[in-house]
Design a protein around this motif. Structure first.
Motif, PDB file in Angstrom:
ATOM      1  N   ASP A  69     -22.714  68.521  15.773  1.00 47.99           N
ATOM      2  CA  ASP A  69     -23.476  69.762  15.975  1.00 47.99           C
ATOM      3  C   ASP A  69     -24.632  69.715  14.988  1.00 47.99           C
ATOM      4  O   ASP A  69     -24.470  70.029  13.814  1.00 47.99           O
ATOM      5  CB  ASP A  69     -22.576  70.972  15.725  1.00 47.99           C
ATOM      6  N   ILE A  70     -25.816  69.312  15.465  1.00 48.09           N
ATOM      7  CA  ILE A  70     -26.916  69.080  14.536  1.00 48.09           C
ATOM      8  C   ILE A  70     -27.389  70.362  13.862  1.00 48.09           C
ATOM      9  O   ILE A  70     -28.024  70.316  12.812  1.00 48.09           O
ATOM     10  CB  ILE A  70     -28.105  68.378  15.222  1.00 48.09           C
ATOM     11  N   ALA A  84     -26.839  56.349   7.148  1.00 45.57           N
ATOM     12  CA  ALA A  84     -26.606  55.431   8.265  1.00 45.57           C
ATOM     13  C   ALA A  84     -25.779  56.178   9.306  1.00 45.57           C
ATOM     14  O   ALA A  84     -24.934  57.017   8.957  1.00 45.57           O
ATOM     15  CB  ALA A  84     -25.891  54.169   7.799  1.00 45.57           C
ATOM     16  N   LEU A  85     -25.985  55.858  10.584  1.00 47.30           N
ATOM     17  CA  LEU A  85     -25.361  56.608  11.669  1.00 47.30           C
ATOM     18  C   LEU A  85     -24.294  55.804  12.379  1.00 47.30           C
ATOM     19  O   LEU A  85     -24.409  54.577  12.534  1.00 47.30           O
ATOM     20  CB  LEU A  85     -26.410  57.050  12.689  1.00 47.30           C
ATOM     21  N   SER A  86     -23.250  56.502  12.841  1.00 47.76           N
ATOM     22  CA  SER A  86     -22.240  55.880  13.691  1.00 47.76           C
ATOM     23  C   SER A  86     -22.889  55.524  15.034  1.00 47.76           C
ATOM     24  O   SER A  86     -23.975  56.017  15.359  1.00 47.76           O
ATOM     25  CB  SER A  86     -21.061  56.833  13.889  1.00 47.76           C
ATOM     26  N   PRO A  87     -22.240  54.678  15.841  1.00 46.08           N
ATOM     27  CA  PRO A  87     -22.889  54.216  17.080  1.00 46.08           C
ATOM     28  C   PRO A  87     -23.319  55.338  18.015  1.00 46.08           C
ATOM     29  O   PRO A  87     -24.348  55.231  18.684  1.00 46.08           O
ATOM     30  CB  PRO A  87     -21.809  53.341  17.729  1.00 46.08           C
ATOM     31  N   ASP A  88     -22.545  56.409  18.052  1.00 48.21           N
ATOM     32  CA  ASP A  88     -22.878  57.528  18.943  1.00 48.21           C
ATOM     33  C   ASP A  88     -23.541  58.685  18.201  1.00 48.21           C
ATOM     34  O   ASP A  88     -23.734  59.766  18.762  1.00 48.21           O
ATOM     35  CB  ASP A  88     -21.618  58.031  19.642  1.00 48.21           C
ATOM     36  N   ALA A  89     -23.860  58.468  16.939  1.00 47.70           N
ATOM     37  CA  ALA A  89     -24.542  59.466  16.106  1.00 47.70           C
ATOM     38  C   ALA A  89     -23.747  60.757  15.961  1.00 47.70           C
ATOM     39  O   ALA A  89     -24.313  61.815  15.705  1.00 47.70           O
ATOM     40  CB  ALA A  89     -25.941  59.758  16.638  1.00 47.70           C
ATOM     41  N   ARG A  90     -22.412  60.658  16.043  1.00 45.49           N
ATOM     42  CA  ARG A  90     -21.592  61.834  15.730  1.00 45.49           C
ATOM     43  C   ARG A  90     -21.380  61.983  14.226  1.00 45.49           C
ATOM     44  O   ARG A  90     -21.077  63.074  13.744  1.00 45.49           O
ATOM     45  CB  ARG A  90     -20.224  61.734  16.419  1.00 45.49           C
ATOM     46  N   SER A 114     -20.374  58.927  -2.159  1.00 47.38           N
ATOM     47  CA  SER A 114     -20.760  58.896  -0.750  1.00 47.38           C
ATOM     48  C   SER A 114     -19.888  59.854   0.045  1.00 47.38           C
ATOM     49  O   SER A 114     -18.864  60.347  -0.434  1.00 47.38           O
ATOM     50  CB  SER A 114     -20.639  57.478  -0.195  1.00 47.38           C
ATOM     51  N   ALA A 115     -20.297  60.091   1.279  1.00 53.20           N
ATOM     52  CA  ALA A 115     -19.556  61.022   2.130  1.00 53.20           C
ATOM     53  C   ALA A 115     -19.853  60.722   3.590  1.00 53.20           C
ATOM     54  O   ALA A 115     -20.898  60.163   3.938  1.00 53.20           O
ATOM     55  CB  ALA A 115     -19.936  62.464   1.806  1.00 53.20           C
ATOM     56  N   LEU A 116     -18.911  61.082   4.422  1.00 49.38           N
ATOM     57  CA  LEU A 116     -19.092  60.992   5.864  1.00 49.38           C
ATOM     58  C   LEU A 116     -19.319  62.405   6.381  1.00 49.38           C
ATOM     59  O   LEU A 116     -18.501  63.306   6.142  1.00 49.38           O
ATOM     60  CB  LEU A 116     -17.855  60.364   6.516  1.00 49.38           C
ATOM     61  N   ILE A 117     -20.434  62.598   7.064  1.00 47.80           N
ATOM     62  CA  ILE A 117     -20.826  63.921   7.538  1.00 47.80           C
ATOM     63  C   ILE A 117     -20.690  63.969   9.060  1.00 47.80           C
ATOM     64  O   ILE A 117     -21.175  63.075   9.769  1.00 47.80           O
ATOM     65  CB  ILE A 117     -22.281  64.250   7.142  1.00 47.80           C
TER      66      ILE A 117
END
Length: 870
Positions: A681-682, A658-664, A674-677
């Motif tokens: 920088d794609i 799932a993505l944050s609102p700004d896809a950072r 789970s983890a936050l990535i």
């Protein structure tokens, strides 16, 4: 007090501290219960160390269960209310397996505490802990009802100097009774790491670890094999099976799913294909062209592997939480874990499998094996589904049961045997059984391996107990850190025992899979057979099938303008960009399809594609062992996508994103955590923060951001992590809350609903404002800051689309549709409930149509406006 020998030559002893007292009693101190069914007398004993005489209960007339036995008065023991005591005695049957119900009763005959014990044909000392209430009057010991002689001796009550939980409990077979203990030194492993399974296959021995697949070449009898090949790591390997022709090896790997190897060159295994299982692939059996995969709560998958390079999912059987399975004479026997049973299914027609019955076990189900019409079922942990730590039977479900399955619809219990002591440890929760000739080898994790001579199926005889062990001060020793509910048949402060979860025998050698450490080899024992028995089935599932099992008629289900996309692979998720739908299609990768469900393009992924999200023109795909993969959509030609970068952590599978609102940032499920990535920088995504809380097993992340700022992920019954990115992703760094224990459990879920978050929990629907910090002070079920609404009992994961709440249950194949009130203050009304042939997961919408992934049922699309129609 003076010692006194009872008229029955039977001493009742009461021990307190270091002083022992024999109690005065006369012939009436021990009373025969059910005299019409048999007799009671004293008998000499010469085959049990420490016992010279015992009571002989001779059952000569078939009694009702628990109607024949003895009663012992409690008064002479002078029990003190509140103190912990241990009742102990020796027991042995002569002709057939039986049970002994031990109850401590008050004067009205009400049972205050007790448990039913499993008796065998070898002397076993049994310990029954209890906490005195002051109301105890009698100890009643009654048999299960076999016509035979049963011996009970050495009955005594000891005051314990520890707590109830710490008191000695369970079975301890007397070692002088014809069996041996074998201890393998911890340092004698073969050096391949934590071993999960082993197969001895003639010249070659195959073993699996989390480091890969290992091939050994057998040497002369009595010599250890030589390691000739180790592959790279592939995943969380759990169990394996070899095809009947010896050309293929199929390995289950939990959330890493299934790996199919070509072993036509035995020393150079080649990864031929991947099987995209419905959930956590665990147990496995192969018969002919069919591979049967125990898929935990999703039951058993049936897969055609006649072409190793192109396996085909044929059907699925909803057997419950299945850990292992075995096919015999056209019937499948599934070891069901939490429900403590073996589920029996008719699979002669693989496209129409059906459940025909259950065998209720006295322990959690797992490993099953079948030879010559006899089912061997390994059991573990607890005898009951809802164990109580205050029961004398806590953690006494470890053992093996044998059934005559000549008639699969009417199995007959032949016997049960038990491991020594108590054992409960939640990992690894695996127990299996192998059979070779008249020997059965029970691998019972921290209990070790028990070897039984099963010549007499009604009275198996233990011949050996094998352990891999290191004592304090020895190489390999380390103290474990057990949870408060765990118990072991040894002191973990002083000994380290291996988790022995499987074994195989060949040429008089046993190969031992120790999940705690390594592969071990044992030679030179008479009970190590020449080879494990092969399948002796004479009836087999039919070979032809139509491929129609996962078919659905959307029109008949009441969906308007229904359309289906069925690629043959498993559809996990989908996302929209422009006029195209991008489909996460498991082993087939990513499909791009138009609104008429026509394939525009296909992109084979790096591994099984389990999830997909699109933000802007970027695709974020969860590709299992390949990790999180990021692609860019060509804005001028949206059917074209280009790989831009990715994040992976070894072979730990990423299965949800799932993505944050700004896809950072991307919140992902990574293995069982789970983890936050950081994906700003794609080309070079990096782990921002890892969350160690155990997930079971998927769909535990909110897919959309509540209030355009919050994402959440919950662990099963444990922590729920809340990530606040600021409105629209405006926060420089996310604010992360890891303190909330929400009580959310697997099979349910959380979903954003505008400014609110909804949570499902069976017949309840929770609704809360994530900005309210009071929400995070307690669980959802007991939280004054959470609104609770009643709904029809519905399992599954929620999604809010407009004024509809759609709850999808992948394991049950169900989709429930609720109409939400405009202000959400009224309990939603159920307007549609359908069951698919397939596994529905979270739907999406383009505002006009719903797109619903159905697993191997494909991708369904239908009009949003028609949701309320029947």
């Amino acid at each position: 007090m003076k010692d006194k020998i009872l008229p029955l030559m039977f001493a009742l002893l009461f021990f307190l501290g270091a002083s022992a007292y024999a109690m005065e009693a006369d012939a009436t101190d021990i009373t025969l219960v059910g005299g019409e069914y048999g007799t009671l007398k004293n008998a000499p004993v010469n085959d049990c160390a420490g016992l010279t005489n015992a009571l002989e209960l001779d059952c000569t007339a078939l009694p009702k269960s628990d109607s024949f036995g003895i009663s012992v008065p409690v008064e002479p023991f002078e029990l003190v209310a509140g103190k912990v005591y241990v009742l102990s005695f020796y027991a042995k049957v002569t002709d057939a397996y039986d049970t002994l119900k031990v109850s401590i009763d008050d004067k009205s005959g009400k049972e205050l505490t007790g448990f039913t014990y499993q008796l065998c044909g070898q002397w076993t000392q049994i310990f029954v802990p209890f906490k005195a209430t002051g109301n105890e009057v009698n100890i009643r010991m009654t048999l299960g009802g076999q016509l035979q002689k049963v011996y009970l001796g050495g009955i005594r009550v000891d005051a314990s100097d520890t707590t109830f939980e710490g008191a000695r409990s369970g079975y301890y077979m007397v070692e002088s009774d014809g069996w041996e203990t074998v201890v393998v030194d911890w340092g004698e492993g073969m050096g391949i790491g934590n071993c999960a399974d082993v197969i001895a296959n003639g010249e070659y021995i195959y073993a699996i670890t989390n480091k890969g697949l290992h091939v050994f070449q057998a040497n002369d009898r009595g010599d250890n094999p030589t390691l000739v090949k180790s592959t790279k790591p592939y995943g969380d390997f759990r169990q394996m099976s070899i095809t009947d022709d010896g050309q293929g090896l199929v390995v289950t790997a939990r959330t890493n799913e299934v790996f199919v190897f070509d072993i036509s060159d035995p020393v150079n295994p080649v990864l031929a294909s991947r099987i995209d299982s419905l959930e956590a692939a665990t147990g496995i059996d192969i018969q002919g062209k069919y591979c049967f995969i125990a898929d935990r709560v999703f039951g058993v998958d049936i897969v055609d592997i006649s072409d190793l390079y192109h396996p085909v999912m044929v059907s699925n059987i909803p057997t419950g939480e299945t850990q292992d399975c075995k096919v015999y004479n056209g019937y499948l026997y599934a070891g069901v874990w939490g429900a403590c049973k073996v589920r029996v299914c008719d699979v002669r027609d693989v496209e129409n499998p059906r459940v025909i019955g259950d065998i209720q076990l006295k322990g959690r189900g797992d490993g099953v094996n079948i030879k010559q019409g006899i089912l061997y079922a390994a059991t573990g942990h607890m005898e009951s589904k809802t164990p109580q730590a205050t029961s004398p039977g806590y953690a006494l479900g470890n053992g093996m049961e044998m059934y005559d399955i000549t008639d699969p619809e009417n199995p007959v219990l032949l016997s049960r045997v038990r491991a020594d002591g108590r054992m409960y440890c939640s990992y690894p929760d695996v127990w299996r059984v192998s059979v070779a000739g008249h020997y059965a080898y029970l691998a019972s994790t921290y209990n070790g391996i028990y070897v039984y001579d099963t010549t007499d199926k009604r009275l198996p005889k233990r011949v050996a107990h094998i352990e891999v062990m290191a004592k304090e001060g020895e190489p390999g020793f380390s103290k474990s850190k057990p949870k408060s509910t765990w118990v072991f048949p040894y002191d973990p402060e002083l000994e380290r025992h291996g988790a022995l979860i499987d074994c195989d025998v060949q040429d008089g050698t046993m190969y031992i899979a120790n999940k705690s450490n390594d592969l071990y080899v044992l030679h030179g024992k008479d009970y190590l057979a020449e080879a494990t028995d092969k399948d002796d089935s004479t009836v087999f599932p039919k070979q032809a099938y139509t491929g129609s099992y996962f078919s659905n008629d959307l029109s008949a289900m009441g969906f308007k303008e229904g359309r289906l996309f069925q690629p043959g692979s498993q559809v996990w998720a989908c996302a929209r960009y422009g006029d195209y739908t991008y489909v996460a299609s498991g082993a087939d990768g990513i499909y791009v399809i138009d609104d008429e469900m026509n394939i525009i393009s296909q992109y084979p992924s790096h591994d099984i594609t389990n999830d997909i999200q699109i933000v802007g023109n970027k695709i974020y795909a969860a590709e299992n062992t390949a990790g999180l993969c990021i692609y860019e959509i060509d804005e001028t030609s949206p059917d074209k996508i280009t790989y831009k970068g990715g994040y992976k952590s070894g072979v730990s599978p990423i299965v949800e994103v799932a993505l944050s609102p700004d896809a950072r940032f991307a919140l992902v499920q990574r293995g069982n955590t789970s983890a936050l990535i950081d994906v700003s920088d794609i080309a070079n995504p990096k782990a921002y923060q890892k969350f160690p809380y155990t997930m079971v097993y998927q769909n535990q992340i909110t897919r959309e951001c509540a209030q355009d700022r919050y994402l959440m992920v919950f662990a099963n019954g444990s922590k729920t992590v809340v990530c606040d990115f600021g409105v629209g992703g405006s926060a420089a760094d996310p604010v992360i809350n890891e303190t909330w224990v929400s009580g959310m459990r697997q099979g349910f879920g959380l979903a954003a609903d505008g400014d609110q978050v909804l949570g499902t929990a069976g017949s309840k629907l929770y609704r809360f404002d994530p900005t309210n910090k009071g929400v995070y002070s307690s669980s959802l079920a007991s939280n004054p800051h959470v609104e609770t609404l009643s709904i029809n009992y519905t399992a599954g994961v929620p999604t809010v689309i407009g004024d509809y709440l759609l709850i999808a249950s992948r394991s049950k194949g169900e989709l429930s549709v609720y109409k939400l009130s405009e202000d959400r203050s009224v309990a939603p009304a159920l307007v549609k409930k359908v069951t698919f042939k397939g596994n529905p997961s979270r739907p999406i919408s383009d505002g006009n149509r719903i797109y619903l992934p159905l697993g191997y049922g494909g991708l369904a699309s239908f009009e949003l406006a028609g949701l309320t129609s029947e």
